[in-house]
Design a protein around this motif. Structure first.
Motif, PDB file in Angstrom:
ATOM      1  N   PRO A   1       0.784  -1.222   0.044  1.00  0.00           N
ATOM      2  CA  PRO A   1       0.022   0.105  -0.097  1.00  0.00           C
ATOM      3  C   PRO A   1       0.858   1.408   0.162  1.00  0.00           C
ATOM      4  O   PRO A   1       1.821   1.150   0.391  1.00  0.00           O
ATOM      5  N   PRO A   2       0.276   2.367  -0.502  1.00  0.00           N
ATOM      6  CA  PRO A   2      -1.135   2.459  -0.719  1.00  0.00           C
ATOM      7  C   PRO A   2      -1.407   2.143  -2.110  1.00  0.00           C
ATOM      8  O   PRO A   2      -0.404   2.437  -3.029  1.00  0.00           O
ATOM      9  N   PHE A   3      -2.634   1.390  -2.327  1.00  0.00           N
ATOM     10  CA  PHE A   3      -2.794   0.921  -3.588  1.00  0.00           C
ATOM     11  C   PHE A   3      -3.144   2.121  -4.799  1.00  0.00           C
ATOM     12  O   PHE A   3      -3.824   3.078  -4.213  1.00  0.00           O
ATOM     13  N   ARG A   4      -2.594   1.916  -5.792  1.00  0.00           N
ATOM     14  CA  ARG A   4      -3.043   2.772  -7.098  1.00  0.00           C
ATOM     15  C   ARG A   4      -3.344   2.176  -8.216  1.00  0.00           C
ATOM     16  O   ARG A   4      -3.120   0.834  -8.507  1.00  0.00           O
ATOM     17  N   GLU A   5      -4.248   2.646  -9.068  1.00  0.00           N
ATOM     18  CA  GLU A   5      -4.810   1.773 -10.105  1.00  0.00           C
ATOM     19  C   GLU A   5      -3.598   1.525 -11.261  1.00  0.00           C
ATOM     20  O   GLU A   5      -3.700   0.114 -11.527  1.00  0.00           O
ATOM     21  N   ALA A   6      -2.479   2.073 -11.225  1.00  0.00           N
ATOM     22  CA  ALA A   6      -1.595   1.368 -12.062  1.00  0.00           C
ATOM     23  C   ALA A   6      -0.480   0.358 -11.654  1.00  0.00           C
ATOM     24  O   ALA A   6       0.108  -0.320 -12.290  1.00  0.00           O
ATOM     25  N   GLN A   7      -0.890  -0.096 -10.367  1.00  0.00           N
ATOM     26  CA  GLN A   7      -0.289  -1.150  -9.884  1.00  0.00           C
ATOM     27  C   GLN A   7      -0.748  -2.426 -10.325  1.00  0.00           C
ATOM     28  O   GLN A   7      -1.879  -2.736 -10.447  1.00  0.00           O
ATOM     29  N   PRO A   8       0.102  -3.348 -11.055  1.00  0.00           N
ATOM     30  CA  PRO A   8      -0.291  -4.586 -11.657  1.00  0.00           C
ATOM     31  C   PRO A   8      -1.327  -5.397 -10.787  1.00  0.00           C
ATOM     32  O   PRO A   8      -0.863  -5.679  -9.438  1.00  0.00           O
ATOM     33  N   PRO A   9      -2.404  -5.801 -11.089  1.00  0.00           N
ATOM     34  CA  PRO A   9      -3.212  -6.959 -10.209  1.00  0.00           C
ATOM     35  C   PRO A   9      -2.321  -8.110  -9.977  1.00  0.00           C
ATOM     36  O   PRO A   9      -1.578  -8.536 -11.027  1.00  0.00           O
ATOM     37  N   ALA A  10      -2.653  -8.529  -8.835  1.00  0.00           N
ATOM     38  CA  ALA A  10      -1.604  -9.715  -8.315  1.00  0.00           C
ATOM     39  C   ALA A  10      -2.571 -10.382  -7.228  1.00  0.00           C
ATOM     40  O   ALA A  10      -2.248 -10.830  -6.036  1.00  0.00           O
ATOM     41  N   PRO A  11      -3.821 -11.070  -7.614  1.00  0.00           N
ATOM     42  CA  PRO A  11      -4.709 -11.551  -6.989  1.00  0.00           C
ATOM     43  C   PRO A  11      -4.247 -12.966  -6.380  1.00  0.00           C
ATOM     44  O   PRO A  11      -3.489 -13.731  -7.099  1.00  0.00           O
ATOM     45  N   VAL A  12      -4.688 -13.235  -5.104  1.00  0.00           N
ATOM     46  CA  VAL A  12      -4.165 -14.349  -4.449  1.00  0.00           C
ATOM     47  C   VAL A  12      -5.604 -15.421  -4.125  1.00  0.00           C
ATOM     48  O   VAL A  12      -5.171 -16.287  -3.321  1.00  0.00           O
ATOM     49  N   CYS A  13      -6.607 -14.979  -4.336  1.00  0.00           N
ATOM     50  CA  CYS A  13      -7.584 -15.671  -4.155  1.00  0.00           C
ATOM     51  C   CYS A  13      -8.774 -15.893  -5.350  1.00  0.00           C
ATOM     52  O   CYS A  13      -8.571 -14.817  -6.117  1.00  0.00           O
ATOM     53  N   SER A  14      -9.701 -16.758  -5.335  1.00  0.00           N
ATOM     54  CA  SER A  14     -10.414 -16.861  -6.542  1.00  0.00           C
ATOM     55  C   SER A  14     -11.257 -15.704  -6.716  1.00  0.00           C
ATOM     56  O   SER A  14     -11.639 -15.372  -7.884  1.00  0.00           O
ATOM     57  N   TYR A  15     -11.940 -15.129  -5.632  1.00  0.00           N
ATOM     58  CA  TYR A  15     -12.648 -13.868  -5.631  1.00  0.00           C
ATOM     59  C   TYR A  15     -11.962 -12.720  -6.241  1.00  0.00           C
ATOM     60  O   TYR A  15     -12.470 -12.243  -7.414  1.00  0.00           O
ATOM     61  N   ALA A  16     -10.791 -12.550  -6.012  1.00  0.00           N
ATOM     62  CA  ALA A  16      -9.779 -11.523  -6.756  1.00  0.00           C
ATOM     63  C   ALA A  16      -9.447 -11.730  -7.963  1.00  0.00           C
ATOM     64  O   ALA A  16      -9.590 -10.757  -8.639  1.00  0.00           O
ATOM     65  N   ILE A  17      -9.279 -13.002  -8.362  1.00  0.00           N
ATOM     66  CA  ILE A  17      -8.882 -13.450  -9.621  1.00  0.00           C
ATOM     67  C   ILE A  17      -9.933 -13.174 -10.228  1.00  0.00           C
ATOM     68  O   ILE A  17      -9.747 -12.569 -11.594  1.00  0.00           O
ATOM     69  N   ALA A  18     -11.225 -13.657 -10.058  1.00  0.00           N
ATOM     70  CA  ALA A  18     -12.118 -13.330 -10.903  1.00  0.00           C
ATOM     71  C   ALA A  18     -12.926 -11.785 -11.199  1.00  0.00           C
ATOM     72  O   ALA A  18     -13.218 -11.274 -12.195  1.00  0.00           O
TER      73      ALA A  18
ATOM     74  N   ALA B   1     -10.606  -9.336 -11.044  1.00  0.00           N
ATOM     75  CA  ALA B   1      -9.514  -8.659 -11.791  1.00  0.00           C
ATOM     76  C   ALA B   1      -9.853  -9.000 -13.455  1.00  0.00           C
ATOM     77  O   ALA B   1      -9.870  -8.346 -14.361  1.00  0.00           O
ATOM     78  N   ALA B   2     -10.398 -10.224 -13.726  1.00  0.00           N
ATOM     79  CA  ALA B   2     -10.568 -10.662 -14.848  1.00  0.00           C
ATOM     80  C   ALA B   2     -12.022  -9.951 -15.430  1.00  0.00           C
ATOM     81  O   ALA B   2     -12.169  -9.673 -16.531  1.00  0.00           O
ATOM     82  N   ALA B   3     -12.763  -9.752 -14.568  1.00  0.00           N
ATOM     83  CA  ALA B   3     -14.190  -8.930 -14.984  1.00  0.00           C
ATOM     84  C   ALA B   3     -14.017  -7.779 -15.300  1.00  0.00           C
ATOM     85  O   ALA B   3     -14.396  -7.141 -16.218  1.00  0.00           O
ATOM     86  N   TRP B   4     -12.959  -6.974 -14.685  1.00  0.00           N
ATOM     87  CA  TRP B   4     -12.574  -5.633 -15.148  1.00  0.00           C
ATOM     88  C   TRP B   4     -12.017  -5.906 -16.436  1.00  0.00           C
ATOM     89  O   TRP B   4     -12.352  -4.803 -17.244  1.00  0.00           O
ATOM     90  N   GLN B   5     -11.103  -6.485 -16.769  1.00  0.00           N
ATOM     91  CA  GLN B   5     -10.379  -6.631 -18.193  1.00  0.00           C
ATOM     92  C   GLN B   5     -11.631  -6.734 -19.221  1.00  0.00           C
ATOM     93  O   GLN B   5     -11.713  -6.364 -20.268  1.00  0.00           O
ATOM     94  N   MET B   6     -12.471  -7.655 -18.821  1.00  0.00           N
ATOM     95  CA  MET B   6     -13.715  -7.911 -19.816  1.00  0.00           C
ATOM     96  C   MET B   6     -14.329  -6.638 -19.843  1.00  0.00           C
ATOM     97  O   MET B   6     -15.007  -6.216 -20.862  1.00  0.00           O
ATOM     98  N   CYS B   7     -14.762  -5.978 -18.839  1.00  0.00           N
ATOM     99  CA  CYS B   7     -15.382  -4.415 -18.953  1.00  0.00           C
ATOM    100  C   CYS B   7     -14.660  -3.742 -19.888  1.00  0.00           C
ATOM    101  O   CYS B   7     -15.230  -3.004 -20.953  1.00  0.00           O
TER     102      CYS B   7
END
Length: 316
Positions: A141-158, A160-166
């Motif tokens: 932290p602090p989190f910023r939009e430009a930080q590459p996603p690095a999800p560690v759970c299936s909730y966050a993985i999904a 992150a993928a959904a935003w890319q689909m958006c």
């Protein structure tokens, strides 16, 4: 859009659909939008939490449907013809197993794709996506939009993928898209979370046994979160961005628990490191909110002490 434009902008007269409208954040958002003169279509999977909308049930249309299957969702969107769709529904983060993985992908990724397709087909102009700061995983932290996603759970993985689909859907002629990545949201009608767990323990006279205690959180009061979502529907500068938002105060889990206990005014034993942390536990969470200030004209207004009092004292 200038700061004056942001202040002057209004949702009055807008037609807005909320998916997940009977949920914690969704119900507060429905109340806010209706109070500001918007027409609201409330969409939920079941009646289970419909009481959350009791204050505005007569002022909005409630449609029950599963966003992943069936014709009801598209029929409701086609009939209501919203100019803005706010997507807050999600399968919750939980202990990991293959069922949890499949459920997160089905609802939090594929479900979003289905909603985007329906929105595009029926002329929705703006799609506001309830993203999550959990997509940053163990980033510093602090989190910023430009930080590459690095999800560690299936909730966050999904998520992150959904935003890319958006973003992909927008590039293919779908609605304009905005995302918000909130930290821990709390407040009246909150879901099961750390604050609610401590309250329940206090009511039952049980001690609190923490999963760790030194990890940090950045609690965000629900009225502030709702204000950010409202601003996301108004600010053209935000289009194409998924913006981290937080309460502006990174605190340890242990400190947060003691603040809850102090607010409740009870004597409660709190034990650190009594429960093994989940492998997917986020160790630190926090946002500086500079991007939200620049793109949305937004900063949190409710401090932790005030927010806990508003959340807990009225329930004693």
């Amino acid at each position: 859009m200038t700061e004056e434009d942001i202040t002057a902008a209004s949702v009055e007269g807008r037609r807005m659909a909320i998916i997940g409208a009977t949920g914690f954040v969704g119900s507060h958002l429905a109340e806010r939008l209706l109070a500001q003169g918007a027409s609201v279509l409330a969409i939920a999977r079941s009646e289970r939490r419909a009481d959350n909308l009791s204050a505005v049930r007569q002022a909005c249309e409630l449609v029950l449907c599963d966003l992943t299957t069936g014709p009801e969702l598209e029929a409701a969107i086609a009939r209501f013809r919203p100019d803005t769709l706010i997507h807050l529904a999600a399968h919750a983060d939980a202990s990991e197993n293959f069922v949890q993985m499949a459920d997160c992908l089905r609802t939090n990724a594929l479900g979003v794709v289905r909603v985007l397709e329906i929105a595009a087909r029926h002329g929705v102009g703006l799609f506001v996506f309830g993203d999550s700061s959990k997509v940053y995983g163990h980033c510093e932290p602090p989190f910023r939009e430009a930080q590459p996603p690095a999800p560690v759970c299936s909730y966050a993985i999904a998520k992150a993928a959904a935003w890319q689909m958006c973003q992909l859907a927008a590039s293919l002629g779908g609605p304009r898209v905005v995302g918000l990545r909130p930290t821990l949201i709390y407040g009246p009608r909150q879901n099961a979370n750390l604050i609610e767990h401590v309250r329940v323990c206090a009511l039952a006279g049980r001690s609190v046994h923490l999963l760790g205690g030194r990890q940090t959180r950045d609690p965000l009061f629900v009225s502030d979160a709702v204000e950010a979502f409202v601003q996301a529907t108004l600010c053209s500068n935000a289009v194409g961005h998924s913006i981290p938002i937080g309460g502006g105060c990174e605190v340890s889990v242990l400190s947060l628990v003691h603040a809850v206990v102090e607010t409740l005014g009870v004597a409660l034993q709190v034990y650190e490191n009594e429960v093994d942390m989940r492998p997917t536990e986020i160790l630190r969470s926090g946002c500086d909110n500079e991007e939200a200030a620049r793109l949305l004209g937004w900063r949190p207004r409710v401090g932790l002490a005030e927010g806990l009092a508003l959340t807990l004292v009225c329930r004693q």
